[in-house]
Write an enzyme that holds these catalytic residues in place. Sequence first.
Site, PDB file in Angstrom:
ATOM      1  N   ASP A 118     -46.919 -52.289 -15.909  1.00  0.00           N
ATOM      2  CA  ASP A 118     -47.443 -50.944 -15.659  1.00  0.00           C
ATOM      3  C   ASP A 118     -46.731 -49.860 -16.464  1.00  0.00           C
ATOM      4  OD1 ASP A 118     -49.098 -52.146 -13.846  1.00  0.00           O
ATOM      5  OD2 ASP A 118     -48.115 -51.345 -12.057  1.00  0.00           O
ATOM      6  N   LYS A 172     -48.908 -43.687  -9.330  1.00  0.00           N
ATOM      7  CA  LYS A 172     -50.270 -44.068  -9.694  1.00  0.00           C
ATOM      8  C   LYS A 172     -50.910 -44.811  -8.536  1.00  0.00           C
ATOM      9  CE  LYS A 172     -49.550 -48.699 -10.077  1.00  0.00           C
ATOM     10  NZ  LYS A 172     -50.195 -49.685  -9.180  1.00  0.00           N
TER      11      LYS A 172
END
Length: 288
Positions: free
Chosen positions: A139, A14
Amino acid sequence: MINEQKLILKSPAKINLGLKIIKKRDDGYHEIETIFQMVSIFDTLTFRNLQSGIVLKTDQDKLPVDETNLVDKAAKLLQQETGTQKGVEIFLEKKIPVGAGLGGGSGNAAFTLMGLNKLWKLHLKKKDLMKLAITLGSDVPFFLSDCYAAIGKGRGEILTPFENRSNIHVVVVSPNIYVSTGSIYKELNLGLTSNSKDINILRALLVEGRVEELGSCLHNDLETVVCKRYPALNEIKKKLMNSGAVGALVSGSGSSVFGIYLQQKTARKATTKLISKEWQVFLTETIN
């Protein structure tokens, strides 16, 4: 791929297209607003059933295979929470750089939870896996959420998915620098972040496909701290901009820097131009 004994999953990276630090929380973490976006750099996780025990292997000698690796930690957590006696051998093939702000470890942990839930036939619901995910890292829930782009609030675990209609070509440059996220947050001066840009502006540009306007709206409240500690990251940003990027930014707490491009041709030329012994370069794109 899945059968009774084996499962192979691809775990993506990401980038953070925006990261705003709101305040420090009572629990020691920071309240944030961020835009998570998956990009097409992948680690590969291969799971094989064992009668008992957890065996983690990797293709990198320096990568730990004990509980300091989130893959091992996630597998053991799932065992503890469900009481299963089943075991697994996990082979982790790493392509996403470690300690680079690309969420490699978090994604690996999330896909371990998903993978073992399938392989061990535990039948846990997504909400149950999400509760485990947040204990592994801020995350991790994003990678478990089935959304490729999302606004993250709280510690990053409160997710609002949205459809990114922009086809963004991304060049990621990852120097051989391991960054400790905790140490970067400790150096952060919250008094200097109050004027950072609105996450919702970025979201609107992505939803409307206005890639050419993204560059001026990219922001990361941690970038000043990271670049002060590692001045080479500023040089990488300049190289990305000089190679045709419409914007460049440190991802998360670093050390990776990414540039966004309107055309794949330009991004491909930039990748060739940026190749160096000092860092890894990835030609990638957003996963939509």
